[in-house]
Design an enzyme around this catalytic site. Sequence first.
Site, PDB file in Angstrom:
ATOM      1  N   ASP A 187      -0.964   7.088   0.701  1.00 34.05           N
ATOM      2  CA  ASP A 187      -1.124   5.656   0.950  1.00 34.05           C
ATOM      3  C   ASP A 187      -2.290   5.319   1.870  1.00 34.05           C
ATOM      4  OD1 ASP A 187       0.817   4.716  -0.695  1.00 34.05           O
ATOM      5  OD2 ASP A 187       2.342   4.426   0.844  1.00 34.05           O
ATOM      6  N   HIS A 212      -8.341  10.538  -2.735  1.00 31.55           N
ATOM      7  CA  HIS A 212      -8.309  11.957  -2.385  1.00 31.55           C
ATOM      8  C   HIS A 212      -8.910  12.749  -3.553  1.00 31.55           C
ATOM      9  CE1 HIS A 212      -5.977  11.159   1.191  1.00 31.55           C
ATOM     10  NE2 HIS A 212      -5.063  10.527   0.483  1.00 31.55           N
ATOM     11  N   GLY A 240      -4.334   4.297  -7.342  1.00 33.72           N
ATOM     12  CA  GLY A 240      -5.601   4.396  -6.630  1.00 33.72           C
ATOM     13  C   GLY A 240      -5.546   5.314  -5.434  1.00 33.72           C
ATOM     14  N   LYS A 241      -4.749   6.394  -5.528  1.00 33.35           N
ATOM     15  CA  LYS A 241      -4.555   7.272  -4.374  1.00 33.35           C
ATOM     16  C   LYS A 241      -5.269   8.618  -4.515  1.00 33.35           C
ATOM     17  CE  LYS A 241      -0.011   5.196  -3.449  1.00 33.35           C
ATOM     18  NZ  LYS A 241       1.447   5.434  -3.354  1.00 33.35           N
ATOM     19  N   VAL A 242      -5.223   9.201  -5.707  1.00 31.46           N
ATOM     20  CA  VAL A 242      -5.840  10.506  -5.920  1.00 31.46           C
ATOM     21  C   VAL A 242      -6.650  10.501  -7.206  1.00 31.46           C
ATOM     22  CG1 VAL A 242      -3.963  11.723  -4.723  1.00 31.46           C
ATOM     23  CG2 VAL A 242      -3.884  11.461  -7.201  1.00 31.46           C
TER      24      VAL A 242
END
Length: 350
Positions: free
Chosen positions: A262, A278, A306-308
Amino acid sequence: MTDTPVNDTRKAELLSTKVEHIDIKSFDARPIVDAMKKMSFTSRDLGRATEIYNQMLADPDCTICLVIAGSTSAGGCMDLYAELVKSNMVDCIVATGATIVDMDFFEGLGHKHYQALEVPDDDTLRSLYIDRIYDTYIDEEQLQDCDFTINKIANSLEPRAYSSRAFIREMGKYLVEHGKKENSLVKLAYEHDVPIFCPAFVDSSAGFGLVKHQVDAMKAGKPYLTIDAIADFRELTDIKIKAGETGLLMIGGGVPKNFIQDTVVCAEILGHEDVAVHKYAVQITVADVRDGACSSSTLQEAASWGKVSTAIEQMVFAEAGSVMPLLASDAYHRGHWKTRAKRKWASIFQ
């Protein structure tokens, strides 16, 4: 504790065989990992996950976050995680309170985990003050020493709000001065300026000690210490913003997994829309992907938030204690850590 007498002889029998933590330096896993890359199923997944971790270590711009949930520390991986810190193979840690407090700090105080060579009725274990984690035992009386040590540390600090990172740093300082185990993750993280975050910190033995600290202070009409979970999120997001390129090595799931992922979204909310997802991600888990729970969400699913990135990621569906020694030993012996720059992210908060 009750006044019921404990059968010390029976308790000693059950707590007779200590868990021995694996030493990733004592064997070279590169040949077996190379062979597993040519296989199929989980073996090949592990081979690719190990390659990705080595890519993180070889990338001079990559900050590596170790994310730990579950009981692998109690089960024999404690020295493994400590070695990753000692050898500059991770730069930041997000974990459950149990991993950091009930397991690592607990052993840092000189206590041990034990193999359950037999599992009698759990009511019997309770009568003996033995706590059970599957086939591993913990002496509840020793665990209460951990609780009271946390209380002692809290009583010694200025009564204000602390992030879990700030409080765990004080725990590391305590172990430097009073600890009985050289190879403690909490102690080594303090010495190497590797920040440790526990977003659900009080869900552990720390909670008991901190509650007692607050209750005693309230009875005396004095101010007391608190743990600021929002500060945790802000500080970890600050590291992500400053770090830029990041890689995740995740054991298990739960709150630590979601918390670290997050940070990308939080950075965007704070106006840092240029913060990248990430770049690298490995997750080792046994969670079933069918129930829709957060712990079982795949890295591909995290990409939709939209995190990794989906470009360099690998899920490994395996019990982490059986595969982490191979992954970590392979990476240790390939030696990319030898030329890595030390990030010392904890120093930005001092």
